[in-house]
Design an enzyme around this catalytic site. Structure first.
Site, PDB file in Angstrom:
ATOM      1  N   SER A  68       5.052  -3.213  -4.197  1.00  0.00           N
ATOM      2  CA  SER A  68       4.926  -2.715  -2.848  1.00  0.00           C
ATOM      3  C   SER A  68       6.233  -3.290  -2.027  1.00  0.00           C
ATOM      4  O   SER A  68       6.819  -4.240  -2.323  1.00  0.00           O
ATOM      5  CB  SER A  68       3.658  -3.028  -1.988  1.00  0.00           C
ATOM      6  OG  SER A  68       2.593  -2.871  -2.635  1.00  0.00           O
TER       7      SER A  68
HETATM    8  N1  SAH Z   1       0.113  -6.269  -5.818  1.00  0.00           N
HETATM    9  C1  SAH Z   1       1.001  -5.772  -6.676  1.00  0.00           C
HETATM   10  C2  SAH Z   1       1.381  -4.221  -6.611  1.00  0.00           C
HETATM   11  C3  SAH Z   1       0.828  -3.434  -7.836  1.00  0.00           C
HETATM   12  S1  SAH Z   1       0.686  -1.612  -7.499  1.00  0.00           S
HETATM   13  C4  SAH Z   1       2.360  -6.445  -6.647  1.00  0.00           C
HETATM   14  O1  SAH Z   1       2.575  -7.271  -5.779  1.00  0.00           O
HETATM   15  O2  SAH Z   1       3.336  -6.443  -7.632  1.00  0.00           O
HETATM   16  C5  SAH Z   1      -1.151  -1.534  -7.845  1.00  0.00           C
HETATM   17  C6  SAH Z   1      -1.590  -2.199  -9.365  1.00  0.00           C
HETATM   18  O3  SAH Z   1      -3.186  -1.957  -9.191  1.00  0.00           O
HETATM   19  C7  SAH Z   1      -1.191  -1.697 -10.636  1.00  0.00           C
HETATM   20  O4  SAH Z   1      -0.597  -2.437 -11.427  1.00  0.00           O
HETATM   21  C8  SAH Z   1      -2.212  -1.026 -10.982  1.00  0.00           C
HETATM   22  O5  SAH Z   1      -2.340  -0.955 -12.420  1.00  0.00           O
HETATM   23  C9  SAH Z   1      -3.438  -1.721 -10.499  1.00  0.00           C
HETATM   24  N2  SAH Z   1      -4.771  -1.199 -10.623  1.00  0.00           N
HETATM   25  C10 SAH Z   1      -5.091   0.353 -10.446  1.00  0.00           C
HETATM   26  N3  SAH Z   1      -6.399   0.454 -10.518  1.00  0.00           N
HETATM   27  C11 SAH Z   1      -6.592  -0.800 -10.772  1.00  0.00           C
HETATM   28  C12 SAH Z   1      -8.250  -1.426 -10.836  1.00  0.00           C
HETATM   29  N4  SAH Z   1      -9.269  -0.532 -10.851  1.00  0.00           N
HETATM   30  N5  SAH Z   1      -8.488  -2.546 -10.821  1.00  0.00           N
HETATM   31  C13 SAH Z   1      -7.273  -3.695 -11.139  1.00  0.00           C
HETATM   32  N6  SAH Z   1      -6.113  -2.944 -10.849  1.00  0.00           N
HETATM   33  C14 SAH Z   1      -5.972  -1.753 -10.622  1.00  0.00           C
END
Ligand code: SAH
Length: 217
Positions: A68
């Site tokens: 993000s």
């Molecule tokens: N917080 C992260 C941003 C990642 S984007 C950072 O700082 O880099 C969102 C993430 O959520 C992705 O990696 C995606 O694979 C994950 N995601 C999506 N659905 C999910 C679920 N049901 N459980 C766990 N992770 C999930």
């Protein structure tokens, strides 16, 4: 030919990010500002993106996912208002950057990632960077982390169509959850969920755009 930015150059870029993107836009929590000044965001993206790591936007981290925008990470970290010693759960580890920021605020961070290679690489990265207390797991975050519940705060970093009931259940009395809600292809809103005397309150904070929340089959 460009010279590779040195460590110091990254520090300067990071400081500039904190001033221009965070302080000037209303992030005031000193612990959050200090965390954003400390955590080396460039080490959470691939090397070819190091120079863009402190720019004002999200960046790709592979597998169709993104890290993000710095402002959103700081905003979500500020609004949950966690203190040392409190327990926080993140859904969507991704690169591990948000988890590292949270780990600068408390020693009790739990983070879940559904995509196995991302879960593995984030866990390794966090270990290598010295964030040894962060608890990571590969799973569908819809179900939360019941063994480690209840949590003072829950941060969801993928957009859900509705707030997963298990997450509401795992939120402590007086706790706060921040979650993007909406369909992946239309407008989503960042929602603050609070639990007080067993009652759930929601507050719509701002329109946002997150990658979709996935479900395990
Ligand atoms: N917080 C992260 C941003 C990642 S984007 C950072 O700082 O880099 C969102 C993430 O959520 C992705 O990696 C995606 O694979 C994950 N995601 C999506 N659905 C999910 C679920 N049901 N459980 C766990 N992770 C999930």
């Amino acid at each position: 030919m460009f010279a590779k930015p040195s460590i110091d150059q990254f520090q300067e870029l990071r400081q500039h990010m904190v001033e221009a993107q965070l302080k000037d836009r209303g992030i005031q929590n000193t612990a959050v500002l200090s965390a954003m000044t400390t955590v080396p965001r460039h080490l959470f993206v691939s090397e070819n993106l190091h120079k863009q790591a402190y720019s004002d936007g999200p960046l790709p981290i592979g597998h169709g996912q993104t890290i993000s925008q710095p402002f959103i990470v700081a905003y979500m970290s500020q609004i949950i208002d966690i203190r040392t010693g409190q327990r926080v759960l993140e859904i969507g580890t991704g690169s591990g950057y948000q988890a590292a920021i949270l780990a600068e605020l408390t020693d009790h961070v739990y983070t879940i990632e559904i995509v196995p290679p991302l879960a593995q690489s984030a866990s390794k990265r966090l270990q290598n960077l010295g964030y040894r207390k962060i608890n990571t797991k590969q799973d569908d975050g819809y179900y939360g982390w019941p063994e480690a519940a209840p949590f003072d705060a829950i941060v969801v970093t993928a957009a859900t169509e509705f707030i997963p009931p298990p997450l509401i259940k795992q939120l402590k009395e007086g706790g706060k959850m921040i979650i993007p809600v909406g369909s992946p292809f239309s407008i989503q809103h960042l929602i603050l969920v609070t639990k007080s005397r067993g009652k759930i309150n929601t507050r719509n904070l701002m329109p946002v755009r997150f990658v979709p929340f996935r479900r395990s089959k």
